[in-house]
Design a protein around this motif. Sequence first.
Motif, mmCIF file in Angstrom:
data_model
loop_
_atom_site.group_PDB
_atom_site.id
_atom_site.type_symbol
_atom_site.label_atom_id
_atom_site.label_comp_id
_atom_site.label_asym_id
_atom_site.label_seq_id
_atom_site.Cartn_x
_atom_site.Cartn_y
_atom_site.Cartn_z
ATOM 1 N N ASP A 13 0.807 -1.218 0.000
ATOM 2 C CA ASP A 13 0.000 0.000 0.000
ATOM 3 C C ASP A 13 0.841 1.270 0.000
ATOM 4 O OD1 ASP A 13 -2.297 -1.526 0.074
ATOM 5 O OD2 ASP A 13 -2.314 -1.621 2.272
ATOM 6 N N LEU A 14 2.177 1.118 0.119
ATOM 7 C CA LEU A 14 3.037 2.299 0.124
ATOM 8 C C LEU A 14 3.055 2.949 -1.259
ATOM 9 C CD1 LEU A 14 6.143 1.068 2.173
ATOM 10 C CD2 LEU A 14 4.457 2.774 2.889
ATOM 11 N N PRO A 15 2.965 4.286 -1.321
ATOM 12 C CA PRO A 15 3.014 4.974 -2.619
ATOM 13 C C PRO A 15 4.434 4.920 -3.196
ATOM 14 C CG PRO A 15 2.998 6.564 -0.836
ATOM 15 C CD PRO A 15 2.759 5.217 -0.199
ATOM 16 N N ASN A 16 4.553 5.104 -4.502
ATOM 17 C CA ASN A 16 5.847 5.030 -5.174
ATOM 18 C C ASN A 16 6.808 6.132 -4.730
ATOM 19 O OD1 ASN A 16 5.163 2.751 -6.637
ATOM 20 N ND2 ASN A 16 4.304 3.940 -8.338
ATOM 21 N N ASP A 17 6.252 7.237 -4.228
ATOM 22 C CA ASP A 17 7.112 8.341 -3.804
ATOM 23 C C ASP A 17 7.343 8.342 -2.296
ATOM 24 O OD1 ASP A 17 4.573 8.975 -3.035
ATOM 25 O OD2 ASP A 17 4.576 11.025 -3.827
ATOM 26 N N ALA A 18 7.180 7.168 -1.676
ATOM 27 C CA ALA A 18 7.391 7.082 -0.227
ATOM 28 C C ALA A 18 8.867 7.223 0.140
ATOM 29 C CB ALA A 18 6.847 5.756 0.300
ATOM 30 N N PHE A 19 9.731 6.952 -0.820
ATOM 31 C CA PHE A 19 11.178 7.053 -0.570
ATOM 32 C C PHE A 19 11.761 8.186 -1.409
ATOM 33 C CE2 PHE A 19 10.200 2.957 1.073
ATOM 34 C CZ PHE A 19 11.188 2.632 1.982
ATOM 35 N N GLN A 20 12.947 8.610 -1.033
ATOM 36 C CA GLN A 20 13.645 9.667 -1.765
ATOM 37 C C GLN A 20 14.655 9.066 -2.737
ATOM 38 O OE1 GLN A 20 14.707 11.562 2.224
ATOM 39 N NE2 GLN A 20 14.708 13.370 0.893
ATOM 40 N N ASP A 21 14.942 9.808 -3.814
ATOM 41 C CA ASP A 21 16.089 9.465 -4.649
ATOM 42 C C ASP A 21 17.343 9.597 -3.796
ATOM 43 O OD1 ASP A 21 14.567 9.064 -6.967
ATOM 44 O OD2 ASP A 21 14.587 11.206 -7.425
ATOM 45 N N ARG A 22 18.336 8.785 -4.086
ATOM 46 C CA ARG A 22 19.530 8.792 -3.233
ATOM 47 C C ARG A 22 20.762 8.332 -4.011
ATOM 48 N NH1 ARG A 22 16.934 4.705 0.742
ATOM 49 N NH2 ARG A 22 15.232 6.062 0.112
ATOM 50 N N TYR A 23 21.901 8.595 -3.400
ATOM 51 C CA TYR A 23 23.172 8.100 -3.944
ATOM 52 C C TYR A 23 23.852 7.255 -2.874
ATOM 53 C CZ TYR A 23 23.154 11.102 -8.092
ATOM 54 O OH TYR A 23 22.857 11.683 -9.295
ATOM 55 N N ARG A 24 24.291 6.077 -3.279
ATOM 56 C CA ARG A 24 25.145 5.264 -2.403
ATOM 57 C C ARG A 24 26.582 5.697 -2.660
ATOM 58 N NH1 ARG A 24 23.504 -0.623 -4.061
ATOM 59 N NH2 ARG A 24 25.249 -1.111 -2.682
ATOM 60 N N VAL A 25 27.263 6.093 -1.598
ATOM 61 C CA VAL A 25 28.584 6.717 -1.728
ATOM 62 C C VAL A 25 29.648 5.856 -1.050
ATOM 63 C CG1 VAL A 25 29.953 8.796 -1.323
ATOM 64 C CG2 VAL A 25 27.466 8.977 -1.666
ATOM 65 N N HIS A 26 30.701 5.527 -1.802
ATOM 66 C CA HIS A 26 31.868 4.844 -1.246
ATOM 67 C C HIS A 26 33.027 5.838 -1.210
ATOM 68 C CE1 HIS A 26 30.288 0.688 -1.286
ATOM 69 N NE2 HIS A 26 29.560 1.136 -2.295
ATOM 70 N N VAL A 27 33.850 5.712 -0.181
ATOM 71 C CA VAL A 27 34.935 6.670 0.006
ATOM 72 C C VAL A 27 36.287 6.001 -0.205
ATOM 73 C CG1 VAL A 27 33.590 8.077 1.614
ATOM 74 C CG2 VAL A 27 35.030 6.234 2.498
ATOM 75 N N VAL A 28 37.303 6.831 -0.439
ATOM 76 C CA VAL A 28 38.672 6.342 -0.619
ATOM 77 C C VAL A 28 39.287 5.992 0.727
ATOM 78 C CG1 VAL A 28 40.977 6.927 -1.453
ATOM 79 C CG2 VAL A 28 38.954 7.724 -2.709
ATOM 80 N N ASP A 29 39.195 6.911 1.676
ATOM 81 C CA ASP A 29 39.791 6.750 3.005
ATOM 82 C C ASP A 29 38.696 6.801 4.049
ATOM 83 O OD1 ASP A 29 41.261 6.719 5.301
ATOM 84 O OD2 ASP A 29 42.502 8.462 4.825
ATOM 85 N N ILE A 30 38.471 5.679 4.727
ATOM 86 C CA ILE A 30 37.401 5.605 5.707
ATOM 87 C C ILE A 30 37.647 6.530 6.899
ATOM 88 C CG2 ILE A 30 38.343 3.716 7.075
ATOM 89 C CD1 ILE A 30 35.549 2.521 7.155
ATOM 90 N N GLU A 31 38.917 6.885 7.145
ATOM 91 C CA GLU A 31 39.226 7.768 8.262
ATOM 92 C C GLU A 31 38.693 9.180 8.037
ATOM 93 O OE1 GLU A 31 43.124 7.509 10.094
ATOM 94 O OE2 GLU A 31 43.605 5.780 8.840
ATOM 95 N N LYS A 32 38.422 9.544 6.784
ATOM 96 C CA LYS A 32 37.920 10.878 6.467
ATOM 97 C C LYS A 32 36.409 10.881 6.221
ATOM 98 C CE LYS A 32 42.266 12.215 4.215
ATOM 99 N NZ LYS A 32 42.892 12.669 2.945
ATOM 100 N N MET A 33 35.717 9.844 6.724
ATOM 101 C CA MET A 33 34.294 9.727 6.441
ATOM 102 C C MET A 33 33.494 10.881 7.029
ATOM 103 S SD MET A 33 31.747 6.473 7.063
ATOM 104 C CE MET A 33 32.414 5.547 5.686
ATOM 105 N N ALA A 34 33.841 11.328 8.231
ATOM 106 C CA ALA A 34 33.105 12.428 8.866
ATOM 107 C C ALA A 34 33.218 13.714 8.048
ATOM 108 C CB ALA A 34 33.629 12.656 10.282
#
Length: 297
Positions: free
Chosen positions: A116-137
């Motif tokens: 029953d959830l509408p198609n626009d219940a979620f947002q468009d998004r980007y899955r992001v991978h980083v080079v250095d996990i220490e700089k994630m913040a």
Amino acid sequence: MSRRFDAGYYISEGVHSIFTHGFMSFAAVCMIVACLIIMGSFTLLAVNLDSMLGDLESENEMVAYIDDSLTQEQARALQSTLAAVDNVSQLTFVAKEAALEDFKSKRQEIADVLNDLPNDAFQDRYRVHVVDIEKMAQTKEALEAVEGVSDVRAAIEIANGFVLVRNIATGVALALVGVLLVVSLFIIANTIKLATFYRREEIAIMKMCGATDGFIEWPFVVEGMILGLTGALIAFFAQWGLYQAVAKFAIQGNGLSLVTIISYQSISGTILAVFCAVGAFIGVGGSLVAIRKFLQV
């Protein structure tokens, strides 16, 4: 008794000394093998931990949610801007419809309710991978500053935990290798010193006849190098067998399906080079330390 450098003479004397003091030579080789295997085991453990943590880091992604006011075309157009953010290695666009389907597929037990959830219940998004996990913040803050991004979700605590475990594992391994290297040098020096003790009178006579320190030392250097390289080769193949046995046990063990083991063959060249270098260093260094006392005549 001083003479020019004669490699053949020094090699001959070094080899002769090894067989003359066979038991001491055998003891020295055994100590080198034992020390190299211990150092190699800790180092390989650290390398594998770092590799496994690297795999976990690559899977630890951030999600940048796009503002609902933007159309899907506008959301896709943000990719170049987001990709330009420092430390971003990879971007994957996920449309709101795809996000909804993925959400439903993971919750089949309540599929009737989710239908029953509408198609626009979620947002468009980007899955992001980083080079250095220490700089994630810092990367999270930079992504949030991009116009059109409404929110960024990132498991900063988990990322910091990965970094902490990796740093501790690397630090402990380096410390243990350093300590074992010093201990190995001390043990080998004393082992070779016992063999040298039986030749102290010969060395004293050579010194009184005018032999230089170098002339006396070189056969011992050759002897130490041969012992070190012999121990390194034996340790290399022994480490190979031990590593394969442990790897097989780890992979077949219950609950360890997430464990990935680096192939020994893929790093065998590096291991052999390091073992030979360390073995030669321990053998030569131990010989020079051992003979120094007997040169003071």
